[in-house]
Design a protein around this motif. Sequence first.
Motif, PDB file in Angstrom:
ATOM      1  N   UNK A   1      -0.312  29.039  37.003  1.00 44.88           N
ATOM      2  CA  UNK A   1       0.910  28.236  37.052  1.00 44.88           C
ATOM      3  C   UNK A   1       1.789  28.527  35.822  1.00 44.88           C
ATOM      4  N   UNK A   2       3.085  28.709  36.087  1.00 42.35           N
ATOM      5  CA  UNK A   2       4.078  28.982  35.048  1.00 42.35           C
ATOM      6  C   UNK A   2       5.268  28.029  35.179  1.00 42.35           C
ATOM      7  N   UNK A   3       6.081  27.987  34.107  1.00 39.55           N
ATOM      8  CA  UNK A   3       7.455  27.510  34.261  1.00 39.55           C
ATOM      9  C   UNK A   3       8.366  28.646  33.822  1.00 39.55           C
ATOM     10  N   UNK A   4       9.606  28.646  34.317  1.00 40.46           N
ATOM     11  CA  UNK A   4      10.500  29.758  33.971  1.00 40.46           C
ATOM     12  C   UNK A   4      11.084  29.563  32.579  1.00 40.46           C
ATOM     13  N   UNK A   5      11.010  28.352  32.062  1.00 37.13           N
ATOM     14  CA  UNK A   5      11.577  27.983  30.771  1.00 37.13           C
ATOM     15  C   UNK A   5      13.090  28.211  30.747  1.00 37.13           C
TER      16      UNK A   5
ATOM     17  N   UNK B   1       8.549  18.422  28.389  1.00 32.05           N
ATOM     18  CA  UNK B   1       8.602  16.972  28.195  1.00 32.05           C
ATOM     19  C   UNK B   1       8.836  16.194  29.483  1.00 32.05           C
ATOM     20  N   UNK B   2       8.805  16.856  30.612  1.00 30.73           N
ATOM     21  CA  UNK B   2       8.812  16.168  31.903  1.00 30.73           C
ATOM     22  C   UNK B   2       8.094  17.055  32.912  1.00 30.73           C
ATOM     23  N   UNK B   3       7.685  16.445  34.020  1.00 27.47           N
ATOM     24  CA  UNK B   3       7.023  17.218  35.071  1.00 27.47           C
ATOM     25  C   UNK B   3       8.032  17.534  36.175  1.00 27.47           C
ATOM     26  N   UNK B   4       7.770  18.560  36.987  1.00 29.21           N
ATOM     27  CA  UNK B   4       8.631  18.815  38.142  1.00 29.21           C
ATOM     28  C   UNK B   4       8.607  17.605  39.080  1.00 29.21           C
ATOM     29  N   UNK B   5       9.630  17.452  39.897  1.00 31.19           N
ATOM     30  CA  UNK B   5       9.668  16.310  40.823  1.00 31.19           C
ATOM     31  C   UNK B   5       8.634  16.487  41.936  1.00 31.19           C
ATOM     32  N   UNK B   6       8.446  15.420  42.701  1.00 32.55           N
ATOM     33  CA  UNK B   6       7.403  15.452  43.733  1.00 32.55           C
ATOM     34  C   UNK B   6       7.663  16.506  44.790  1.00 32.55           C
ATOM     35  N   UNK B   7       8.930  16.757  45.100  1.00 37.82           N
ATOM     36  CA  UNK B   7       9.247  17.773  46.106  1.00 37.82           C
ATOM     37  C   UNK B   7       8.714  19.136  45.663  1.00 37.82           C
ATOM     38  N   UNK B   8       8.898  19.450  44.391  1.00 36.16           N
ATOM     39  CA  UNK B   8       8.422  20.735  43.865  1.00 36.16           C
ATOM     40  C   UNK B   8       6.892  20.770  43.810  1.00 36.16           C
ATOM     41  N   UNK B   9       6.287  19.682  43.357  1.00 35.08           N
ATOM     42  CA  UNK B   9       4.828  19.647  43.244  1.00 35.08           C
ATOM     43  C   UNK B   9       4.180  19.750  44.624  1.00 35.08           C
TER      44      UNK B   9
ATOM     45  N   UNK C   1      -3.313  33.610  28.192  1.00 35.77           N
ATOM     46  CA  UNK C   1      -2.532  34.325  27.185  1.00 35.77           C
ATOM     47  C   UNK C   1      -2.040  33.329  26.142  1.00 35.77           C
ATOM     48  N   UNK C   2      -1.631  33.848  24.990  1.00 39.92           N
ATOM     49  CA  UNK C   2      -1.091  33.003  23.937  1.00 39.92           C
ATOM     50  C   UNK C   2       0.369  32.665  24.247  1.00 39.92           C
ATOM     51  N   UNK C   3       0.589  31.515  24.857  1.00 38.17           N
ATOM     52  CA  UNK C   3       1.924  31.081  25.259  1.00 38.17           C
ATOM     53  C   UNK C   3       1.900  29.573  25.434  1.00 38.17           C
ATOM     54  N   UNK C   4       3.046  28.939  25.359  1.00 35.42           N
ATOM     55  CA  UNK C   4       3.109  27.498  25.630  1.00 35.42           C
ATOM     56  C   UNK C   4       3.263  27.221  27.129  1.00 35.42           C
ATOM     57  N   UNK C   5       3.530  28.248  27.897  1.00 37.27           N
ATOM     58  CA  UNK C   5       3.724  28.145  29.347  1.00 37.27           C
ATOM     59  C   UNK C   5       2.494  27.523  30.022  1.00 37.27           C
ATOM     60  N   UNK C   6       2.592  26.599  30.936  1.00 35.62           N
ATOM     61  CA  UNK C   6       3.804  26.153  31.644  1.00 35.62           C
ATOM     62  C   UNK C   6       4.464  24.893  31.076  1.00 35.62           C
ATOM     63  N   UNK C   7       4.439  24.701  29.771  1.00 33.80           N
ATOM     64  CA  UNK C   7       5.002  23.488  29.178  1.00 33.80           C
ATOM     65  C   UNK C   7       3.961  22.381  29.146  1.00 33.80           C
ATOM     66  N   UNK C   8       3.995  21.564  28.092  1.00 36.92           N
ATOM     67  CA  UNK C   8       2.940  20.553  27.894  1.00 36.92           C
ATOM     68  C   UNK C   8       2.831  19.561  29.044  1.00 36.92           C
ATOM     69  N   UNK C   9       3.947  19.095  29.566  1.00 37.19           N
ATOM     70  CA  UNK C   9       3.892  18.063  30.615  1.00 37.19           C
ATOM     71  C   UNK C   9       3.329  18.622  31.913  1.00 37.19           C
TER      72      UNK C   9
END
Length: 145
Positions: free
Chosen positions: A10-14, A87-95, A124-132
């Motif tokens: 799982x990733x986020x595009x940032x 600092x936020x999660x994707x909405x329910x539609x995305x999840x 890998x050493x990355x913050x992806x997919x974001x803390x939330x």
Amino acid sequence: MSTPVPDVIIHHTEGAFCNSRSTCSAQARNIQNYHMNTRKWCDIGYNFLIGEDGVVYEGRGWTTIGAHATPVNPISIGISFFGSFTSRTPNNAALDAAKKLIACGVAKNFIKSNYILKGHRNVMSTSCPGNSLYLLITGWPHFKA
Ligand SMILES: [Zn+2]
């Protein structure tokens, strides 16, 4: 790519989030242009992208090796959420769309039924997919750091 794969990453595009067909389609093209023109890859790096319009956008798809998490590219499906989820999660539609995509991959035997779900930061050493978003997926079935 040899399927079914054992891992889902799982990733986020940032980048910018999107929540409509037009804005998510534009984001998909932006990322594809960045990956192909700037990074010089043959196609968008992710196998799939997910918008907060609840739609799955196909990148390399089920059977082409992605460029999203170097150590596991050949053995995983990379799914990225449009946006930054520190600092936020994707909405329910995305999840919901992501969960259905994974279930579809298992049903069609592109993903092993006993797959392992990981965040990009687990390989890998990355913050992806974001803390939330990362915290959220640690509670999903099949998650293993
Ligand atoms: Zn990532």
